[in-house]
Design an enzyme around this catalytic site. Structure first.
Site, mmCIF file in Angstrom:
data_model
loop_
_atom_site.group_PDB
_atom_site.id
_atom_site.type_symbol
_atom_site.label_atom_id
_atom_site.label_comp_id
_atom_site.label_asym_id
_atom_site.label_seq_id
_atom_site.Cartn_x
_atom_site.Cartn_y
_atom_site.Cartn_z
ATOM 1 N N HIS A 98 7.680 2.495 -3.076
ATOM 2 C CA HIS A 98 8.167 3.781 -2.582
ATOM 3 C C HIS A 98 8.525 3.761 -1.101
ATOM 4 O O HIS A 98 9.107 4.730 -0.602
ATOM 5 C CB HIS A 98 7.150 4.885 -2.871
ATOM 6 C CG HIS A 98 7.789 6.213 -3.173
ATOM 7 N ND1 HIS A 98 7.128 7.245 -3.785
ATOM 8 C CD2 HIS A 98 9.050 6.678 -2.951
ATOM 9 C CE1 HIS A 98 7.940 8.286 -3.923
ATOM 10 N NE2 HIS A 98 9.106 7.965 -3.422
ATOM 11 N N ASP A 121 5.355 12.737 -7.671
ATOM 12 C CA ASP A 121 4.479 11.617 -7.322
ATOM 13 C C ASP A 121 3.016 12.037 -7.453
ATOM 14 O O ASP A 121 2.671 13.196 -7.189
ATOM 15 C CB ASP A 121 4.767 11.215 -5.863
ATOM 16 C CG ASP A 121 4.303 9.825 -5.498
ATOM 17 O OD1 ASP A 121 3.294 9.359 -6.056
ATOM 18 O OD2 ASP A 121 4.931 9.201 -4.625
ATOM 19 N N HIS A 123 0.934 10.865 -5.443
ATOM 20 C CA HIS A 123 0.500 10.772 -4.048
ATOM 21 C C HIS A 123 1.443 11.558 -3.147
ATOM 22 O O HIS A 123 2.615 11.753 -3.475
ATOM 23 C CB HIS A 123 0.475 9.307 -3.603
ATOM 24 C CG HIS A 123 -0.278 8.406 -4.542
ATOM 25 N ND1 HIS A 123 0.336 7.794 -5.627
ATOM 26 C CD2 HIS A 123 -1.577 8.041 -4.575
ATOM 27 C CE1 HIS A 123 -0.576 7.084 -6.278
ATOM 28 N NE2 HIS A 123 -1.741 7.213 -5.674
ATOM 29 N N ASP A 125 2.142 10.570 0.031
ATOM 30 C CA ASP A 125 2.872 9.596 0.856
ATOM 31 C C ASP A 125 3.128 10.133 2.267
ATOM 32 O O ASP A 125 4.195 9.919 2.846
ATOM 33 C CB ASP A 125 4.177 9.173 0.187
ATOM 34 C CG ASP A 125 3.945 8.375 -1.086
ATOM 35 O OD1 ASP A 125 2.818 7.868 -1.270
ATOM 36 O OD2 ASP A 125 4.864 8.256 -1.902
ATOM 37 N N HIS A 138 4.201 1.937 1.738
ATOM 38 C CA HIS A 138 4.641 2.771 0.607
ATOM 39 C C HIS A 138 3.857 4.074 0.531
ATOM 40 O O HIS A 138 4.239 4.975 -0.220
ATOM 41 C CB HIS A 138 4.592 1.995 -0.719
ATOM 42 C CG HIS A 138 3.228 1.872 -1.344
ATOM 43 N ND1 HIS A 138 3.058 1.643 -2.694
ATOM 44 C CD2 HIS A 138 1.972 1.912 -0.823
ATOM 45 C CE1 HIS A 138 1.761 1.559 -2.975
ATOM 46 N NE2 HIS A 138 1.091 1.717 -1.862
ATOM 47 N N ASP A 226 8.454 8.779 -8.310
ATOM 48 C CA ASP A 226 7.544 7.647 -8.458
ATOM 49 C C ASP A 226 6.995 7.703 -9.876
ATOM 50 O O ASP A 226 6.468 8.738 -10.302
ATOM 51 C CB ASP A 226 6.416 7.777 -7.419
ATOM 52 C CG ASP A 226 5.505 6.569 -7.365
ATOM 53 O OD1 ASP A 226 5.249 5.961 -8.420
ATOM 54 O OD2 ASP A 226 5.019 6.258 -6.264
ATOM 55 N N ASP A 228 4.388 6.701 -11.036
ATOM 56 C CA ASP A 228 2.968 7.029 -11.150
ATOM 57 C C ASP A 228 2.715 8.531 -11.105
ATOM 58 O O ASP A 228 1.573 8.989 -11.240
ATOM 59 C CB ASP A 228 2.119 6.279 -10.125
ATOM 60 C CG ASP A 228 2.264 6.771 -8.689
ATOM 61 O OD1 ASP A 228 2.630 7.938 -8.457
ATOM 62 O OD2 ASP A 228 1.974 5.969 -7.772
ATOM 63 N N GLU A 271 8.568 2.203 -8.093
ATOM 64 C CA GLU A 271 7.229 1.703 -8.437
ATOM 65 C C GLU A 271 7.106 1.215 -9.876
ATOM 66 O O GLU A 271 6.012 1.178 -10.433
ATOM 67 C CB GLU A 271 6.152 2.744 -8.129
ATOM 68 C CG GLU A 271 6.026 3.115 -6.660
ATOM 69 C CD GLU A 271 5.368 2.043 -5.782
ATOM 70 O OE1 GLU A 271 4.909 1.011 -6.342
ATOM 71 O OE2 GLU A 271 5.311 2.231 -4.539
#
Length: 299
Positions: A98, A121, A123, A125, A138, A226, A228, A271
């Site tokens: 990412h 996402d 996360h 980030d 990332h 992303d 994830d 990712e």
């Protein structure tokens, strides 16, 4: 959304984190049939290939791992994306980790007066070298893009910030570090965590997201997705899986609603790590979501 001229660019980057294999993500997504899938929807698709990525650094900068190499790759990506927009095409960037969003947003930002960003996402980030527990870049691209972080990252293409924090909507967050939580509150970043998705439902989350961008009067929306963000049940081939994520069907609904909104002007899917995957399952999901984002429907 009318039929588009789509330019696909691969970024086989694994320097923004420590787990090897995500550099093969663009190849896995292509193998899953992304070009053919989008062409079947009537779009014109030009796969412009991959940008070159340097080797891992020999120094041990544990606060900003592979900084010079990440800056170099993202600078190339930023210029390519900037040119694609200038040609009137719709860029789709394939990752890679990412950290490549730093370059994507640097290439997009000065093509718009008021760019909106959906950060799909697990996360946020939003770390910097000072708050990151790992030093992995990332985990920093959104912070960099709002003007926070190392000057070499922040100033790619010689301007900063790239986006306004109030023009960001994070969807699917469920693993947020303490420094990121503080920054979200300080900057007023809008977040739909898994709590909100569970409570409101994805349809309402996307309705509110779309209205939020209308109220902000954005002139473009970039989707940074992303894999994830989804629950690892559906996307096992990611480097930082977090249980309790968005479902496969919720994600398709989100993409379908974005397509109907006619707001999205660029996208990246990141990712995908084939080494950690099961029979290219995660890449298949990525391609399916691209289809829904660009007009594929169930009936």
């Amino acid at each position: 959304m009318s039929k588009l001229n789509i330019s696909i660019i691969g970024v086989p980057m694994d320097l923004g984190q420590n787990r090897r294999g995500v550099d093969m993500g663009p190849s896995a997504i292509r193998y899953a049939g992304v070009v053919e899938r989008l062409q079947e929807l009537g779009h014109s698709v030009d796969d412009v290939g991959d940008i070159a990525i340097g080797r891992r650094e020999t120094s041990q900068n544990t606060k900003l791992r592979n900084l010079e190499e990440v800056v170099a790759a993202n600078t190339i990506l930023a210029n390519r994306v900037h040119d694609i927009i200038g040609e009137g095409n719709f860029p789709i960037v394939l990752g890679g980790d990412h950290s490549i969003a730093i370059g994507t947003l640097a290439g997009l930002a000065d093509r718009y007066d008021n760019l909106g960003v959906i950060w799909y996402d697990a996360h946020a980030d939003l770390n910097t070298a000072e708050t990151s527990p790992s030093g992995n870049i990332h985990g920093m691209p959104l912070a960099v893009s709002i003007g926070l972080g190392h000057e070499a990252l922040v100033n790619i293409r010689d301007f900063a910030p790239k986006i306004k924090p109030e023009n960001v909507v994070i969807i699917g967050a469920r693993s947020v570090d303490p420094g990121e939580r503080d920054l979200i509150r300080e900057k007023g970043i809008k977040v739909f965590s898994m709590h909100e998705i569970d409570k409101l439902g994805m349809s309402e989350v996307m309705t509110q997201t779309i209205q939020y961008f209308k109220d902000r009067k954005v002139d473009g929306v970039h989707l940074s997705l992303d894999l994830d963000g989804l629950d690892p049940l559906y996307t096992p081939g990611v480097g930082t899986p977090v249980a309790g994520g968005i479902t496969y069907r919720e994600s398709h609904l989100a993409m379908e609603m974005l397509y109907a909104s006619e707001m999205v002007t660029s996208a990246e899917f990141v990712e995908v790590n084939p080494i950690l995957d099961e029979k290219n399952k995660t890449a298949d999901v990525a391609v399916g979501l691209m289809g829904s984002l660009l007009g594929e429907s169930l009936v």
